[in-house]
Design a protein around this motif. Sequence first.
Motif, PDB file in Angstrom:
ATOM      1  N   ILE A  67       0.493  -1.150  -0.143  1.00 14.22           N
ATOM      2  CA  ILE A  67      -0.699  -0.215   0.243  1.00 14.22           C
ATOM      3  C   ILE A  67       0.449   1.515  -0.059  1.00 14.22           C
ATOM      4  O   ILE A  67       1.699   1.618   0.695  1.00 14.22           O
ATOM      5  CB  ILE A  67      -0.777   0.382   1.452  1.00 14.22           C
ATOM      6  CG1 ILE A  67      -1.698  -1.376   1.415  1.00 14.22           C
ATOM      7  CG2 ILE A  67      -1.933   1.438   1.259  1.00 14.22           C
ATOM      8  CD1 ILE A  67      -2.732  -1.739   2.461  1.00 14.22           C
ATOM      9  N   LEU A  68       0.580   2.487  -0.860  1.00 18.32           N
ATOM     10  CA  LEU A  68       0.953   3.678  -0.650  1.00 18.32           C
ATOM     11  C   LEU A  68      -0.036   4.479  -0.623  1.00 18.32           C
ATOM     12  O   LEU A  68      -1.321   4.955  -0.995  1.00 18.32           O
ATOM     13  CB  LEU A  68       1.230   4.003  -2.090  1.00 18.32           C
ATOM     14  CG  LEU A  68       2.449   5.501  -2.295  1.00 18.32           C
ATOM     15  CD1 LEU A  68       3.670   5.277  -2.166  1.00 18.32           C
ATOM     16  CD2 LEU A  68       2.679   5.564  -3.970  1.00 18.32           C
ATOM     17  N   PRO A  84      -1.054  12.795 -10.683  1.00 14.98           N
ATOM     18  CA  PRO A  84      -0.972  12.279 -12.039  1.00 14.98           C
ATOM     19  C   PRO A  84       0.060  10.587 -12.363  1.00 14.98           C
ATOM     20  O   PRO A  84       0.208   9.583 -12.713  1.00 14.98           O
ATOM     21  CB  PRO A  84      -0.145  12.798 -12.783  1.00 14.98           C
ATOM     22  CG  PRO A  84      -1.444  14.274 -12.446  1.00 14.98           C
ATOM     23  CD  PRO A  84      -0.693  13.680 -11.294  1.00 14.98           C
ATOM     24  N   SER A  85       1.396  11.085 -11.602  1.00 13.73           N
ATOM     25  CA  SER A  85       2.262  10.067 -12.067  1.00 13.73           C
ATOM     26  C   SER A  85       2.356   8.371 -10.728  1.00 13.73           C
ATOM     27  O   SER A  85       2.240   7.290 -11.207  1.00 13.73           O
ATOM     28  CB  SER A  85       3.568  10.210 -11.300  1.00 13.73           C
ATOM     29  OG  SER A  85       4.096  10.738 -10.280  1.00 13.73           O
ATOM     30  N   MET A  86       1.362   9.388 -10.000  1.00 14.93           N
ATOM     31  CA  MET A  86       0.895   8.358  -8.676  1.00 14.93           C
ATOM     32  C   MET A  86      -0.227   7.183  -9.563  1.00 14.93           C
ATOM     33  O   MET A  86      -0.264   5.946  -9.406  1.00 14.93           O
ATOM     34  CB  MET A  86       0.042   8.623  -7.094  1.00 14.93           C
ATOM     35  CG  MET A  86       0.147   7.690  -6.413  1.00 14.93           C
ATOM     36  SD  MET A  86      -0.365   8.850  -4.708  1.00 14.93           S
ATOM     37  CE  MET A  86       0.551   9.449  -4.128  1.00 14.93           C
ATOM     38  N   VAL A 101      -3.524   4.636  -1.965  1.00 14.03           N
ATOM     39  CA  VAL A 101      -4.792   4.840  -0.531  1.00 14.03           C
ATOM     40  C   VAL A 101      -4.704   6.332  -0.517  1.00 14.03           C
ATOM     41  O   VAL A 101      -3.423   6.938  -0.158  1.00 14.03           O
ATOM     42  CB  VAL A 101      -5.286   4.292   0.092  1.00 14.03           C
ATOM     43  CG1 VAL A 101      -6.846   5.187   1.532  1.00 14.03           C
ATOM     44  CG2 VAL A 101      -5.367   2.737   0.499  1.00 14.03           C
ATOM     45  N   ALA A 102      -5.158   7.266  -0.954  1.00  8.70           N
ATOM     46  CA  ALA A 102      -5.393   8.874  -1.131  1.00  8.70           C
ATOM     47  C   ALA A 102      -6.107   9.335   0.662  1.00  8.70           C
ATOM     48  O   ALA A 102      -7.408   9.160  -0.088  1.00  8.70           O
ATOM     49  CB  ALA A 102      -4.915   9.388  -2.405  1.00  8.70           C
ATOM     50  N   LEU A 147       5.081   4.111   2.750  1.00 11.08           N
ATOM     51  CA  LEU A 147       4.695   2.930   1.702  1.00 11.08           C
ATOM     52  C   LEU A 147       4.814   1.453   2.810  1.00 11.08           C
ATOM     53  O   LEU A 147       5.848   1.686   3.874  1.00 11.08           O
ATOM     54  CB  LEU A 147       6.339   2.761   0.870  1.00 11.08           C
ATOM     55  CG  LEU A 147       6.482   1.230   0.816  1.00 11.08           C
ATOM     56  CD1 LEU A 147       5.010   1.097  -0.314  1.00 11.08           C
ATOM     57  CD2 LEU A 147       7.997   0.939  -0.299  1.00 11.08           C
ATOM     58  N   ILE A 148       3.783   0.806   2.697  1.00 11.81           N
ATOM     59  CA  ILE A 148       2.771  -0.721   3.604  1.00 11.81           C
ATOM     60  C   ILE A 148       3.041  -1.684   2.973  1.00 11.81           C
ATOM     61  O   ILE A 148       2.323  -1.799   1.595  1.00 11.81           O
ATOM     62  CB  ILE A 148       1.758  -0.210   4.193  1.00 11.81           C
ATOM     63  CG1 ILE A 148       1.547   1.145   4.810  1.00 11.81           C
ATOM     64  CG2 ILE A 148       1.349  -2.018   5.104  1.00 11.81           C
ATOM     65  CD1 ILE A 148      -0.028   2.095   5.290  1.00 11.81           C
ATOM     66  N   ASP A 149       4.078  -2.255   4.083  1.00 15.83           N
ATOM     67  CA  ASP A 149       4.023  -3.067   3.421  1.00 15.83           C
ATOM     68  C   ASP A 149       3.120  -5.022   3.377  1.00 15.83           C
ATOM     69  O   ASP A 149       2.332  -4.740   3.943  1.00 15.83           O
ATOM     70  CB  ASP A 149       6.050  -4.996   3.512  1.00 15.83           C
ATOM     71  CG  ASP A 149       5.586  -5.443   5.302  1.00 15.83           C
ATOM     72  OD1 ASP A 149       4.605  -5.319   5.600  1.00 15.83           O
ATOM     73  OD2 ASP A 149       6.398  -5.091   5.559  1.00 15.83           O
ATOM     74  N   ARG A 150       3.157  -5.911   2.431  1.00 15.62           N
ATOM     75  CA  ARG A 150       2.066  -6.779   3.097  1.00 15.62           C
ATOM     76  C   ARG A 150       1.352  -7.523   3.895  1.00 15.62           C
ATOM     77  O   ARG A 150       0.686  -7.726   4.310  1.00 15.62           O
ATOM     78  CB  ARG A 150       2.426  -7.828   1.854  1.00 15.62           C
ATOM     79  CG  ARG A 150       2.377  -7.420   0.847  1.00 15.62           C
ATOM     80  CD  ARG A 150       3.257  -9.547  -0.623  1.00 15.62           C
ATOM     81  NE  ARG A 150       2.902  -8.583  -1.678  1.00 15.62           N
ATOM     82  CZ  ARG A 150       1.907  -8.914  -2.574  1.00 15.62           C
ATOM     83  NH1 ARG A 150       0.597  -8.702  -2.569  1.00 15.62           N
ATOM     84  NH2 ARG A 150       2.145  -8.386  -4.320  1.00 15.62           N
ATOM     85  N   GLU A 151       2.742  -6.979   5.167  1.00 19.36           N
ATOM     86  CA  GLU A 151       2.385  -7.552   6.369  1.00 19.36           C
ATOM     87  C   GLU A 151       1.404  -6.487   7.206  1.00 19.36           C
ATOM     88  O   GLU A 151       1.347  -6.701   8.204  1.00 19.36           O
ATOM     89  CB  GLU A 151       3.350  -8.608   6.866  1.00 19.36           C
ATOM     90  CG  GLU A 151       4.072  -9.494   6.245  1.00 19.36           C
ATOM     91  CD  GLU A 151       2.952 -10.571   6.393  1.00 19.36           C
ATOM     92  OE1 GLU A 151       2.049 -10.634   7.504  1.00 19.36           O
ATOM     93  OE2 GLU A 151       3.166 -10.890   5.186  1.00 19.36           O
TER      94      GLU A 151
END
Length: 177
Positions: A67-68, A84-86, A101-102, A147-151
């Motif tokens: 997740i960003l 736009p770049s996101m 997720v903004a 930046l959030i990892d899968r865990e």
Amino acid sequence: MKIVRSLFMISLFLLVAMDPHFSSGGSKNAALPPDVDKSANTKAPDFTLKDVNGKTINLSSLKGKVILLNFWATWCPPCKAEMPSMNRLYNEIKAKGFEVVAVSTDNSLSPVKEFLVKSRVDFTVLFDEKKAVSRQYKVFSMPTTFLIDREGFIVEKYYGEYEWTEPDVRKQIEKLL
């Protein structure tokens, strides 16, 4: 008096410019309040917010995905500039288990909806009207992105505007996928 004021301003500029704790936006090392950047390698706090259409979303419902998590506002030019770049990054790698997720910190939902009509994004946009989630994540400047990892662990915190499709940034995200 003008000379004294000018000398003072020059001295202040040089003092700030030479301080290693100060840098321009888009830097992980931007000037920070004490203890604010201790979020790396910690569990991302769960939260529940509504999206711009009123649907309730929990961060924990996205566990298992990278997740960003972006905190932004419509009054923030760098926030709008990086959208736009996101969005391009999201569309290019979402099939690999990537989510953006903004979280809007605007005071009202109407400017957010107006912005989204003009600048279409394909990822989830949430509304943090009371700024509770922003405070929970210790967001003090816009944009701030996690930046959030899968865990569900925060692995990086980005301050300022980024070009999200830039090779170095993209590589950092893709190594988690």
